[in-house]
Motif scaffolding. Sequence first.
Motif, PDB file in Angstrom:
ATOM      1  N   ILE A   8     -72.789  36.640 152.937  1.00  0.00           N
ATOM      2  CA  ILE A   8     -73.117  35.879 151.797  1.00  0.00           C
ATOM      3  C   ILE A   8     -74.099  34.870 152.175  1.00  0.00           C
ATOM      4  O   ILE A   8     -74.066  34.019 153.125  1.00  0.00           O
ATOM      5  N   ASP A  47     -71.176  31.430 144.476  1.00  0.00           N
ATOM      6  CA  ASP A  47     -70.970  32.376 143.691  1.00  0.00           C
ATOM      7  C   ASP A  47     -71.621  33.699 144.543  1.00  0.00           C
ATOM      8  O   ASP A  47     -72.849  33.815 144.193  1.00  0.00           O
ATOM      9  N   PRO A  48     -70.872  34.430 145.258  1.00  0.00           N
ATOM     10  CA  PRO A  48     -71.506  35.315 146.300  1.00  0.00           C
ATOM     11  C   PRO A  48     -72.242  36.472 145.168  1.00  0.00           C
ATOM     12  O   PRO A  48     -73.371  37.012 145.756  1.00  0.00           O
ATOM     13  N   ASN A  49     -71.982  36.870 143.933  1.00  0.00           N
ATOM     14  CA  ASN A  49     -72.617  37.726 143.370  1.00  0.00           C
ATOM     15  C   ASN A  49     -72.470  37.352 141.767  1.00  0.00           C
ATOM     16  O   ASN A  49     -71.365  37.586 141.217  1.00  0.00           O
ATOM     17  N   ASN A  51     -73.311  38.881 139.274  1.00  0.00           N
ATOM     18  CA  ASN A  51     -72.672  39.788 138.428  1.00  0.00           C
ATOM     19  C   ASN A  51     -71.458  40.226 138.491  1.00  0.00           C
ATOM     20  O   ASN A  51     -71.127  41.285 137.474  1.00  0.00           O
ATOM     21  N   GLN A  52     -70.456  39.582 139.357  1.00  0.00           N
ATOM     22  CA  GLN A  52     -69.030  40.019 139.510  1.00  0.00           C
ATOM     23  C   GLN A  52     -68.341  38.740 139.323  1.00  0.00           C
ATOM     24  O   GLN A  52     -68.925  37.502 139.645  1.00  0.00           O
ATOM     25  N   GLU A  55     -64.110  37.312 142.878  1.00  0.00           N
ATOM     26  CA  GLU A  55     -64.551  37.781 144.444  1.00  0.00           C
ATOM     27  C   GLU A  55     -63.789  36.617 145.288  1.00  0.00           C
ATOM     28  O   GLU A  55     -63.643  35.591 144.760  1.00  0.00           O
ATOM     29  N   GLU A  58     -65.221  32.985 145.736  1.00  0.00           N
ATOM     30  CA  GLU A  58     -66.077  32.369 144.514  1.00  0.00           C
ATOM     31  C   GLU A  58     -65.308  31.260 144.078  1.00  0.00           C
ATOM     32  O   GLU A  58     -63.991  31.210 143.838  1.00  0.00           O
TER      33      GLU A  58
END
Length: 409
Positions: A8, A47-49, A51-52, A55, A58
Amino acid sequence: NAMRSGGIEVSSEEVLNNLQFISTKADGTPLLDQDGRPFIVATYNLDPNPNQTGETLEGPIPLFIATQNENGEWGWRKITESLRIIPDALNFNFGSQIVYYKLADNKYINIATGNFNIFASSGEINEPSLWLISNPNERYNYSYSRINSLLQFSQSTQVQIFHVKNLVEPRIYPDHGFWPDWVIQLSANKLEEIIKQRIIHTMSHLNQQYVGGELIYSVVSEAFDWNRFTGFVYDKLGRDYISMAFRTAREADPNAILIYEDVNVFHEGRIDDHDRAAISLVASLQQQGLIDGVGMEMHLGANRIPSPEVFRQLIRAYRNTGISRIYITEFDIDFNGFKGTERDKQALKAQVYAEMLQVALEENVDAFIMFGFTGAAAWHPDGLIFDETYHPTAAFYSVASVMLSQVLK
């Protein structure tokens, strides 16, 4: 650095510029520590991603905690030195095995002191070299210097719950033991006599040492080879040695918490025949009124990790025996043979710690105890929340964020 090790990417500047300060729960009531004093948590909303969702790691990650002293002045500490405030506020026991030979290491004791509210021993009452007698006709004598040092450390840090392992170990290990050679050679009657002496003497001594604290004893541990009773004690005394040991322990200290402890294999990722054998034994001891709880060791292999739901099912299977207490006693992950990269390893570890701790909290287990916390003193150095140089891994922050989320509800 911990986040980067898990794949990350986040810069220190991003964290610094986006700190948030939390002083209340979701309902607006203030965050209070175990003594009813307010505290503040500085977090970074990771927020690692984008778009997801859902997680690991998160959401708000605790980085610092501020508490007030007696003069009302606020002081900040890194979360890696003050995590204990959060499980204390939850009234949840989160801790680790500690070892006597690291108590002179300031980094080791600072992490243990600041982060955990329950400790467990390792082999400090189990090694043959600590027996100070050489035959059953001598007055019982044993060196408790190692376990004494752990109990003294525990009380000096205001940790009032300690897990003692193990009063009776039924097996003989080639590399470390429980019994000196002369005990192994005893007749059945003499062996039963020395086991009773050992239980009574040990519990009496530790009860005097840990005044005001709560002692949890693994009376017997790991009594099975898969689903069959095993060990030299079983070979000489039969399976009734287990009831005998628990009965003796109950008489020696009626106030102690007595548990049976065993490994959880999760063969093929499910509750297996080994688990069912242990559950059956616990049910039998419960029916006899001899047991207070069970210790689930939870040594997970990186290539055989159960789903959170299977873990939940096993907890509930033990609950269905009627026992009132369930402890996770030796949680770690063995990465031997793991084929992924270092980032894969750290990411998986953070995920597994978070998921299993979340289930433990939801199922109201009585403690979550790791089998060590740093690779500097551990069976599986790669499988813990601090590395060998005492730096936190991503798994440290994953467990911190899981507990913080519970506090904020």
